[in-house]
Motif scaffolding. Structure first.
Motif: not given
Length: 128
Positions: A83, A85-86
């Protein structure tokens, strides 16, 4: 195709794949990545990361027809979805795993190619 792996399981499997390939006399590991586009939202897409060993189950045309080919091991396919965010943390760990897996690589011998280029060019030189 099997379901996508979790990040830790992907890194463990990738490390195993890189070490087993580097221990063989020949072999390749293909790493690919592409965005997973979601048409319903306009946010940054997730990234699909894949790793394969390049092993195909196609028969070798150079093998004589009379001989039975040994059964080749199945092609290794690994994949995970990251994702947005990661991404930063994932790529830091991904770089570490890839660098560690490349220690067994041999440096390419370029002397043979240069010698051929020199020999071919020297024979064609003419005075004007």
């Amino acid at each position: 195709m099997p379901a996508h792996l979790g990040h830790e399981e992907f890194f463990t499997s990738l490390t195993t794949l890189l070490t087993t390939t580097s221990q063989k006399t020949r072999g390749s590991v293909y790493l690919t990545q592409k965005p997973l586009l979601n048409t319903t939202t306009s946010e940054q897409p997730s990234i699909l990361i894949r790793a394969t060993d390049g092993n195909t189950n196609a028969p070798n045309p150079k093998t004589p027809q009379g001989k039975k080919a040994q059964s080749a091991p199945p092609k290794v396919k690994l994949s995970t979805v990251v994702s947005p965010e990661e991404l930063e943390a994932f790529y830091a760990r991904y770089a570490e795993v890839c660098k560690a897996g490349m220690t067994g690589l041999k440096k390419r011998d370029r002397k043979k190619g240069k010698a051929k280029a020199k020999g071919g060019a020297a024979g064609k030189v003419t005075k004007a």
